[in-house]
Design a protein around this motif. Structure first.
Motif, PDB file in Angstrom:
ATOM      1  N   MET A   1       7.881   9.338   3.114  1.00 57.27           N
ATOM      2  CA  MET A   1       6.728   8.595   3.577  1.00 57.27           C
ATOM      3  C   MET A   1       5.451   9.265   3.072  1.00 57.27           C
ATOM      4  O   MET A   1       4.563   8.603   2.607  1.00 57.27           O
ATOM      5  CB  MET A   1       6.761   8.508   5.098  1.00 57.27           C
ATOM      6  N   PHE A   2       5.373  10.583   3.172  1.00 62.18           N
ATOM      7  CA  PHE A   2       4.235  11.321   2.635  1.00 62.18           C
ATOM      8  C   PHE A   2       4.728  12.169   1.476  1.00 62.18           C
ATOM      9  O   PHE A   2       5.848  12.667   1.489  1.00 62.18           O
ATOM     10  CB  PHE A   2       3.607  12.222   3.698  1.00 62.18           C
ATOM     11  N   LYS A   3       3.876  12.315   0.484  1.00 66.04           N
ATOM     12  CA  LYS A   3       4.234  13.144  -0.665  1.00 66.04           C
ATOM     13  C   LYS A   3       2.966  13.764  -1.235  1.00 66.04           C
ATOM     14  O   LYS A   3       1.854  13.373  -0.885  1.00 66.04           O
ATOM     15  CB  LYS A   3       4.961  12.318  -1.722  1.00 66.04           C
ATOM     16  N   LEU A   4       3.157  14.720  -2.109  1.00 68.58           N
ATOM     17  CA  LEU A   4       2.040  15.319  -2.829  1.00 68.58           C
ATOM     18  C   LEU A   4       2.036  14.766  -4.245  1.00 68.58           C
ATOM     19  O   LEU A   4       3.050  14.820  -4.941  1.00 68.58           O
ATOM     20  CB  LEU A   4       2.159  16.841  -2.861  1.00 68.58           C
ATOM     21  N   ALA A   5       0.899  14.210  -4.644  1.00 67.90           N
ATOM     22  CA  ALA A   5       0.744  13.665  -5.991  1.00 67.90           C
ATOM     23  C   ALA A   5      -0.165  14.590  -6.789  1.00 67.90           C
ATOM     24  O   ALA A   5      -1.220  15.011  -6.294  1.00 67.90           O
ATOM     25  CB  ALA A   5       0.142  12.271  -5.926  1.00 67.90           C
ATOM     26  N   ILE A   6       0.230  14.911  -7.990  1.00 67.35           N
ATOM     27  CA  ILE A   6      -0.587  15.751  -8.863  1.00 67.35           C
ATOM     28  C   ILE A   6      -1.474  14.845  -9.707  1.00 67.35           C
ATOM     29  O   ILE A   6      -0.997  13.933 -10.375  1.00 67.35           O
ATOM     30  CB  ILE A   6       0.293  16.635  -9.769  1.00 67.35           C
ATOM     31  N   LEU A   7      -2.777  15.098  -9.645  1.00 67.90           N
ATOM     32  CA  LEU A   7      -3.748  14.319 -10.401  1.00 67.90           C
ATOM     33  C   LEU A   7      -4.606  15.231 -11.241  1.00 67.90           C
ATOM     34  O   LEU A   7      -4.858  16.381 -10.890  1.00 67.90           O
ATOM     35  CB  LEU A   7      -4.653  13.521  -9.462  1.00 67.90           C
ATOM     36  N   GLU A   8      -5.068  14.681 -12.350  1.00 67.33           N
ATOM     37  CA  GLU A   8      -6.017  15.370 -13.219  1.00 67.33           C
ATOM     38  C   GLU A   8      -7.232  14.465 -13.354  1.00 67.33           C
ATOM     39  O   GLU A   8      -7.088  13.261 -13.560  1.00 67.33           O
ATOM     40  CB  GLU A   8      -5.376  15.614 -14.583  1.00 67.33           C
ATOM     41  N   ASP A   9      -8.427  15.021 -13.217  1.00 66.78           N
ATOM     42  CA  ASP A   9      -9.639  14.212 -13.283  1.00 66.78           C
ATOM     43  C   ASP A   9     -10.788  15.102 -13.730  1.00 66.78           C
ATOM     44  O   ASP A   9     -10.730  16.325 -13.612  1.00 66.78           O
ATOM     45  CB  ASP A   9      -9.944  13.617 -11.904  1.00 66.78           C
ATOM     46  N   THR A  10     -11.819  14.478 -14.262  1.00 65.44           N
ATOM     47  CA  THR A  10     -13.061  15.178 -14.566  1.00 65.44           C
ATOM     48  C   THR A  10     -14.071  14.729 -13.529  1.00 65.44           C
ATOM     49  O   THR A  10     -14.407  13.553 -13.447  1.00 65.44           O
ATOM     50  CB  THR A  10     -13.537  14.851 -15.996  1.00 65.44           C
ATOM     51  N   LEU A  11     -14.506  15.683 -12.713  1.00 66.62           N
ATOM     52  CA  LEU A  11     -15.360  15.378 -11.568  1.00 66.62           C
ATOM     53  C   LEU A  11     -16.790  15.820 -11.810  1.00 66.62           C
ATOM     54  O   LEU A  11     -17.037  16.862 -12.421  1.00 66.62           O
ATOM     55  CB  LEU A  11     -14.822  16.073 -10.319  1.00 66.62           C
ATOM     56  N   ARG A  12     -17.713  15.030 -11.294  1.00 73.69           N
ATOM     57  CA  ARG A  12     -19.138  15.340 -11.409  1.00 73.69           C
ATOM     58  C   ARG A  12     -19.636  15.934 -10.099  1.00 73.69           C
ATOM     59  O   ARG A  12     -19.423  15.365  -9.027  1.00 73.69           O
ATOM     60  CB  ARG A  12     -19.934  14.075 -11.707  1.00 73.69           C
ATOM     61  N   PHE A  77       0.342   8.610   1.125  1.00 68.10           N
ATOM     62  CA  PHE A  77       1.321   7.856   1.898  1.00 68.10           C
ATOM     63  C   PHE A  77       1.919   6.802   0.985  1.00 68.10           C
ATOM     64  O   PHE A  77       1.207   5.949   0.461  1.00 68.10           O
ATOM     65  CB  PHE A  77       0.643   7.189   3.101  1.00 68.10           C
ATOM     66  N   GLU A  78       3.214   6.888   0.761  1.00 67.07           N
ATOM     67  CA  GLU A  78       3.936   5.850   0.034  1.00 67.07           C
ATOM     68  C   GLU A  78       5.373   5.832   0.534  1.00 67.07           C
ATOM     69  O   GLU A  78       6.202   6.650   0.145  1.00 67.07           O
ATOM     70  CB  GLU A  78       3.930   6.056  -1.473  1.00 67.07           C
ATOM     71  N   PRO A  79       5.658   4.891   1.441  1.00 64.45           N
ATOM     72  CA  PRO A  79       7.022   4.821   1.953  1.00 64.45           C
ATOM     73  C   PRO A  79       7.985   4.409   0.848  1.00 64.45           C
ATOM     74  O   PRO A  79       7.613   3.711  -0.083  1.00 64.45           O
ATOM     75  CB  PRO A  79       6.936   3.759   3.054  1.00 64.45           C
ATOM     76  N   GLN A  80       9.210   4.857   0.979  1.00 67.42           N
ATOM     77  CA  GLN A  80      10.242   4.566  -0.009  1.00 67.42           C
ATOM     78  C   GLN A  80      11.152   3.447   0.489  1.00 67.42           C
ATOM     79  O   GLN A  80      11.429   3.350   1.687  1.00 67.42           O
ATOM     80  CB  GLN A  80      11.077   5.816  -0.289  1.00 67.42           C
ATOM     81  N   VAL A  81      11.605   2.607  -0.411  1.00 65.87           N
ATOM     82  CA  VAL A  81      12.527   1.535  -0.058  1.00 65.87           C
ATOM     83  C   VAL A  81      13.759   2.158   0.606  1.00 65.87           C
ATOM     84  O   VAL A  81      14.316   3.134   0.104  1.00 65.87           O
ATOM     85  CB  VAL A  81      12.916   0.698  -1.297  1.00 65.87           C
ATOM     86  N   GLY A  82      14.146   1.592   1.739  1.00 69.79           N
ATOM     87  CA  GLY A  82      15.294   2.094   2.498  1.00 69.79           C
ATOM     88  C   GLY A  82      14.896   3.037   3.625  1.00 69.79           C
ATOM     89  O   GLY A  82      15.687   3.286   4.532  1.00 69.79           O
ATOM     90  N   GLU A  83      13.681   3.559   3.589  1.00 70.87           N
ATOM     91  CA  GLU A  83      13.204   4.480   4.610  1.00 70.87           C
ATOM     92  C   GLU A  83      13.029   3.755   5.943  1.00 70.87           C
ATOM     93  O   GLU A  83      12.609   2.596   5.983  1.00 70.87           O
ATOM     94  CB  GLU A  83      11.867   5.072   4.156  1.00 70.87           C
ATOM     95  N   ILE A  84      13.361   4.428   7.043  1.00 70.56           N
ATOM     96  CA  ILE A  84      13.185   3.894   8.386  1.00 70.56           C
ATOM     97  C   ILE A  84      11.911   4.494   8.973  1.00 70.56           C
ATOM     98  O   ILE A  84      11.732   5.711   8.962  1.00 70.56           O
ATOM     99  CB  ILE A  84      14.379   4.238   9.300  1.00 70.56           C
ATOM    100  N   ILE A  85      11.017   3.620   9.487  1.00 69.61           N
ATOM    101  CA  ILE A  85       9.721   4.047  10.029  1.00 69.61           C
ATOM    102  C   ILE A  85       9.516   3.392  11.387  1.00 69.61           C
ATOM    103  O   ILE A  85       9.958   2.266  11.618  1.00 69.61           O
ATOM    104  CB  ILE A  85       8.576   3.635   9.073  1.00 69.61           C
ATOM    105  N   ILE A  86       8.833   4.097  12.271  1.00 74.14           N
ATOM    106  CA  ILE A  86       8.446   3.518  13.556  1.00 74.14           C
ATOM    107  C   ILE A  86       6.952   3.239  13.524  1.00 74.14           C
ATOM    108  O   ILE A  86       6.150   4.130  13.224  1.00 74.14           O
ATOM    109  CB  ILE A  86       8.793   4.447  14.729  1.00 74.14           C
ATOM    110  N   GLY A  87       6.590   1.994  13.810  1.00 78.49           N
ATOM    111  CA  GLY A  87       5.195   1.570  13.867  1.00 78.49           C
ATOM    112  C   GLY A  87       4.938   0.852  15.181  1.00 78.49           C
ATOM    113  O   GLY A  87       5.733   0.956  16.125  1.00 78.49           O
ATOM    114  N   ARG A  88       3.850   0.114  15.217  1.00 79.31           N
ATOM    115  CA  ARG A  88       3.487  -0.644  16.414  1.00 79.31           C
ATOM    116  C   ARG A  88       3.206  -2.091  16.008  1.00 79.31           C
ATOM    117  O   ARG A  88       2.504  -2.340  15.020  1.00 79.31           O
ATOM    118  CB  ARG A  88       2.254  -0.032  17.070  1.00 79.31           C
ATOM    119  N   VAL A  89       3.739  -3.046  16.766  1.00 80.78           N
ATOM    120  CA  VAL A  89       3.510  -4.461  16.490  1.00 80.78           C
ATOM    121  C   VAL A  89       2.028  -4.756  16.716  1.00 80.78           C
ATOM    122  O   VAL A  89       1.494  -4.509  17.792  1.00 80.78           O
ATOM    123  CB  VAL A  89       4.377  -5.368  17.392  1.00 80.78           C
ATOM    124  N   GLU A  90       1.350  -5.254  15.681  1.00 84.83           N
ATOM    125  CA  GLU A  90      -0.083  -5.561  15.759  1.00 84.83           C
ATOM    126  C   GLU A  90      -0.363  -7.038  15.960  1.00 84.83           C
ATOM    127  O   GLU A  90      -1.307  -7.405  16.629  1.00 84.83           O
ATOM    128  CB  GLU A  90      -0.795  -5.108  14.475  1.00 84.83           C
TER     129      GLU A  90
END
Length: 185
Positions: A1-12, A77-90
């Motif tokens: 559900m949560f992961k670390l993504a490596i990014l490269e950017d040029t920031l001002r 946050f990027e859930p994976q197909v097949g992953e089971i998650i608990i949320g709240r009905v909105e």
């Protein structure tokens, strides 16, 4: 559900942030650019995790800011197909349910992905699972356990950072899925 993504950017770093320590100013820029935004194929950016690499600052003609090429990790946050998650009905309507995780609301459970047989009560605006002679209501505000069946990205322009949407489709068709209160521990 949560992961670390490596990014490269040029920031001002803008001139008004020059009085800050370099990585505080860079952190501000990362948060402003990425936090609470969706990167297609990566997920919803939550925030900066850490720095991996930083090159020398440089200036560009006609620009009062400084520029730095950096490599960093973002918590996403990027859930994976097949992953089971608990949320709240909105929200409940005749086409299905919308579910929230508090920080993310684009979760849809289609009427065809509900427990069988389920019916929609137009008057109460609620789905009801007809289970062995019992009417089990799926009420707004209740905790719901669902399986992720699809993650899609929509409405993105040419930018790789966008306010477009990440849409998660879920299903509660299966044992142990549906309202948490339906299933004993």
């Amino acid at each position: 559900m949560f992961k670390l993504a490596i990014l490269e950017d040029t920031l001002r770093i803008s001139p008004e942030r020059f009085s800050l320590p370099k990585f505080d100013a860079l952190s501000y820029t990362v948060h402003k650019k990425y936090s609470n935004r969706v990167l297609p194929g990566v997920g919803l950016c939550i925030g900066l995790w850490d720095w991996l690499k930083s090159e020398e600052d440089y200036l560009q003609p006609g620009d009062g800011g400084s520029w730095t090429k950096v490599t960093f990790r973002l918590l996403v946050f990027e859930p994976q197909v097949g992953e089971i998650i608990i949320g709240r009905v909105e929200h409940s309507f005749s086409e299905g349910l919308y579910v929230s995780l508090d920080f993310f609301n684009n979760i849809f459970i289609d009427r065809l992905a509900l427990q069988e047989p389920s019916i929609f009560d137009e008057e109460e605006q609620v789905w009801i699972w007809k289970y062995q002679g019992h009417d089990l209501h799926i009420d707004v505000g209740e905790d719901i356990r669902f399986r992720v069946v699809k993650v899609a990205y929509d409405n993105f322009g040419k930018s790789n950072v966008s306010t477009g949407a990440m849409i998660v489709n879920g299903s509660i068709a299966g044992d142990g899925l549906g309202l948490v209160s339906w299933w004993p521990n």
